[in-house]
Design a protein around this motif. Structure first.
Motif, PDB file in Angstrom:
ATOM      1  N   PRO A 108      -2.905  15.666  -6.443  1.00  0.00           N
ATOM      2  CA  PRO A 108      -3.128  16.213  -5.285  1.00  0.00           C
ATOM      3  C   PRO A 108      -4.021  16.653  -4.886  1.00  0.00           C
ATOM      4  O   PRO A 108      -4.002  17.782  -4.260  1.00  0.00           O
ATOM      5  N   GLU A 117       1.636  21.333  -1.710  1.00  0.00           N
ATOM      6  CA  GLU A 117       1.111  20.012  -2.235  1.00  0.00           C
ATOM      7  C   GLU A 117       0.137  19.189  -3.407  1.00  0.00           C
ATOM      8  O   GLU A 117       0.157  19.057  -4.672  1.00  0.00           O
ATOM      9  N   PRO A 155       2.365  20.233  -8.178  1.00  0.00           N
ATOM     10  CA  PRO A 155       1.460  19.093  -8.946  1.00  0.00           C
ATOM     11  C   PRO A 155       1.118  19.513 -10.389  1.00  0.00           C
ATOM     12  O   PRO A 155       1.118  18.930 -11.435  1.00  0.00           O
TER      13      PRO A 155
END
Length: 319
Positions: free
Chosen positions: A200, A211, A215
């Motif tokens: 990411p 985003e 992760p």
């Protein structure tokens, strides 16, 4: 602590002589500050509370085991990161020092600090100038230094940005960085430079910060806390966006550390507000961390009587 001000039609920048620090940066149509600051001014003396807007030096970021060799001499720096490594120049470093104001007008201010030989055990008497200048929609931060001995220098600013939301999760980032540094379990560079071909961490194409952050919340860093290198064939720049606001950053430095406030700050801002997790993002433009210990990184060595010069340029835009 004395507060100084420079301003034009686009910016009102309030600065502290303590650490040559950005205290408030009022801009955009509502003239609210886009950087984190501290309600309790004494926190600016405490290097464990986030370095908000302060000048970082002599050497930004981490130095493994606080050790380096220069001209066949071994140096041991004080350890202020995990009690094993040196972070941001060590304790009582530039962010805690009182700078002298040597020039000041409506649009510009120049700060000076003399770091004496063996301050935090760095060699050489180093004269440092930090200059903030307003030019229309832009603010240019310039770093100049000279030493009477060979030494190592890597100066930056540790402002944390938020363009107007509770967190920066919905902010968008586009960054001309195509590589990042691999680190070990203590966030010390291994020396390996990783090509940006996986998510990411890839922001070559604009995307929301969440985003990249979400992760990584179960990873060692708890979010983004990575050293990036700019693409060799693209301008050294990045753009942070939120709704109709944009902050573009250009620099002479080869890379930057991106940090998304992955551990909560306990202190309040100047306006008495709480700082939530991921409440801001720092872009610390710099030479690679621990560069003195890796021959394949850019050099942080400043030779005797040579001139050190780097800049970071910030430009705001509102549609």
């Amino acid at each position: 602590m004395k507060i100084y001000e420079i301003k034009n039609d686009y910016h009102q920048l309030k600065l502290l002589e303590h650490g040559a620090t950005i205290y408030e940066w009022l801009c955009f149509s509502n003239k609210t500050s886009i950087v984190l600051n501290n309600q309790d001014m004494n926190i600016y003396k405490d290097s464990t509370k986030g370095y908000f807007g302060s000048t970082i030096g002599r050497v930004a970021n981490r130095i493994k085991n606080g050790k380096f060799k220069l001209n066949d001499t071994d140096y041991q720096l004080p350890l202020n990161y995990l009690n094993k490594h040196t972070l941001h120049g060590g304790p009582l470093s530039f962010n805690t020092k009182t700078f002298e104001v040597v020039e000041h007008n409506d649009l510009s201010i120049k700060f000076k600090y003399i770091s004496n030989h063996l301050e935090n055990n760095f060699p050489g008497d180093l004269i440092v100038y930090v200059t903030y200048t307003l030019e229309n929609e832009s603010m240019i931060m310039s770093y100049d230094a000279i030493s009477n001995q060979d030494t190592i220098v890597n100066l930056t600013n540790h402002a944390h940005f938020n363009l107007g939301d509770e967190t920066i999760l919905e902010h968008e980032l586009q960054m001309n960085a195509d590589r990042y540094l691999e680190v070990d379990s203590e966030l010390i560079p291994t020396g390996k430079i990783v090509k940006m071909d996986i998510e990411p961490l890839n922001f070559i194409t604009k995307k929301k910060l969440k985003e990249g952050i979400i992760p990584l919340q179960t990873a060692q860093t708890k979010g983004i806390d990575h050293a990036y290198l700019f693409h060799n064939d693209l301008p050294r720049e990045l753009t942070l966006s939120f709704k109709n606001r944009q902050l573009k950053i250009e620099t002479s430095y080869p890379g930057l550390q991106v940090y998304t406030v992955n551990r909560k700050f306990e202190q309040l801002t100047k306006d008495g507000k709480d700082i939530p997790l991921h409440g801001a993002v720092a872009f610390e433009c710099q030479i690679e961390p621990d560069a003195i210990n890796h021959e394949n990184f850019n050099s942080v060595i400043l030779r005797k009587d040579e001139k050190y010069h780097h800049f970071i340029k910030y430009t705001i835009k509102e549609s």
